[in-house]
Design an enzyme around this catalytic site. Sequence first.
Site, PDB file in Angstrom:
ATOM      1  N   ILE A 234       0.846  -1.195   0.000  1.00 50.55           N
ATOM      2  CA  ILE A 234       0.000   0.000   0.000  1.00 50.55           C
ATOM      3  C   ILE A 234       0.878   1.241   0.000  1.00 50.55           C
ATOM      4  O   ILE A 234       1.789   1.378   0.834  1.00 50.55           O
ATOM      5  CB  ILE A 234      -0.921   0.030   1.241  1.00 50.55           C
ATOM      6  CG1 ILE A 234      -1.908  -1.144   1.239  1.00 50.55           C
ATOM      7  CG2 ILE A 234      -1.657   1.374   1.348  1.00 50.55           C
ATOM      8  CD1 ILE A 234      -2.959  -1.079   0.162  1.00 50.55           C
ATOM      9  N   LYS A 235       0.606   2.156  -0.931  1.00 51.21           N
ATOM     10  CA  LYS A 235       1.259   3.462  -0.920  1.00 51.21           C
ATOM     11  C   LYS A 235       0.271   4.509  -0.415  1.00 51.21           C
ATOM     12  O   LYS A 235      -0.870   4.564  -0.879  1.00 51.21           O
ATOM     13  CB  LYS A 235       1.732   3.856  -2.318  1.00 51.21           C
ATOM     14  CG  LYS A 235       2.399   5.242  -2.343  1.00 51.21           C
ATOM     15  CD  LYS A 235       2.625   5.762  -3.747  1.00 51.21           C
ATOM     16  CE  LYS A 235       3.203   7.181  -3.682  1.00 51.21           C
ATOM     17  NZ  LYS A 235       3.302   7.824  -4.999  1.00 51.21           N
ATOM     18  N   GLN A 236       0.729   5.327   0.533  1.00 46.66           N
ATOM     19  CA  GLN A 236      -0.153   6.323   1.119  1.00 46.66           C
ATOM     20  C   GLN A 236       0.652   7.567   1.475  1.00 46.66           C
ATOM     21  O   GLN A 236       1.844   7.491   1.780  1.00 46.66           O
ATOM     22  CB  GLN A 236      -0.821   5.760   2.382  1.00 46.66           C
ATOM     23  CG  GLN A 236      -1.852   6.663   3.021  1.00 46.66           C
ATOM     24  CD  GLN A 236      -2.967   7.052   2.067  1.00 46.66           C
ATOM     25  OE1 GLN A 236      -2.893   8.108   1.428  1.00 46.66           O
ATOM     26  NE2 GLN A 236      -3.989   6.214   1.953  1.00 46.66           N
TER      27      GLN A 236
END
Length: 348
Positions: A234-236
């Site tokens: 996940i990229k956030q």
Amino acid sequence: MASTLVLSPENEALLTYQARVGRELIHAPGPDFMDRCFVPGSRTPQVLRSLGAIYNHGRLSGTGYLSILPVDQGIEHTAGASFGPNPMYFDPENILRLAVEGGCNAVATTFGTFGTVARKYAHKIPFLVKINHNELMTFPNKYDQILFGSVRQAWDMGATAVGATVYFGSSESNRQIQEISAAFEEAHALGMATVLWCYIRNNSFKTNDKDFHVAADLTGQANHLGVTMGADIIKQKLPENNGGFPALKFGKTFPAMYDQLSTDHPIDLTRYQVLNCYAGRIGLINSGGESRGATDREEALRTAIINKRAGGQGLISGRKAFQRPFAEGVELLNAIQDVYLDSRITLA
């Protein structure tokens, strides 16, 4: 390991903070992360091999941490605006060179970039092909992520992984969720890993005094949805505030979300993002943000320290590296990686 990493007093202060949610609840990154968190699940041996290629490449190989160079801004922000500060990156080979010489685990960029140099670099660094973009050429601008190619096209280029963005909260999000869920299913069937940019986008999420696009509760829920869609990573964005749901008067909340599971400290806000990645079973990488010039290095180190101490798995940092001279970009990427190699910087 001993480290020569020099930190500013502000960043040094982050090293002693103790998180509100204990580290015993987090599946922490480490050399055995894949065996602990991926092997028991549904990923096929082919997907595990692709994930292994990413986790076991570059300066952070075998640590459970990730350093990824992302360069899709030529589409998202226009090529001129993105590469004007350093025109050498109009030539896509230099993007690949920067990732290789910068010791990254992988390079994330566009069909166009990989399409020009794939044969020369596919065996030198794992490819993460970004399959959708917000093109920003429509006038007036509209904000929608649309596919620029197929999963099979990425596979044919030698991709180890595919990446995509969903604008959670936008009027187009239902289509994007279904579209990218199907794309990730196909990617897994072909043996590739998947990375999801879990971004928030809705004009109503920004008030006169606060931007809830970077609220821990909203971004955390986006992370949770992203894991459910089949993302392996996940990229956030790094959270900057909290309380988006009650302030905007929508969604479902519980008091513990704000007074027991988090505080206003950035490590706690980021730990809440990690919690929503199924307690860290799926790795959280935070974005490095835009380049501001002289302060880039300290800002990048701050983000890396917060991410690592919160239980995240690394940084995906682009503009701070490629919008400066090549050697300085390599040094900045190495400095970020040094945070994850530094034994002084522990899980909070």
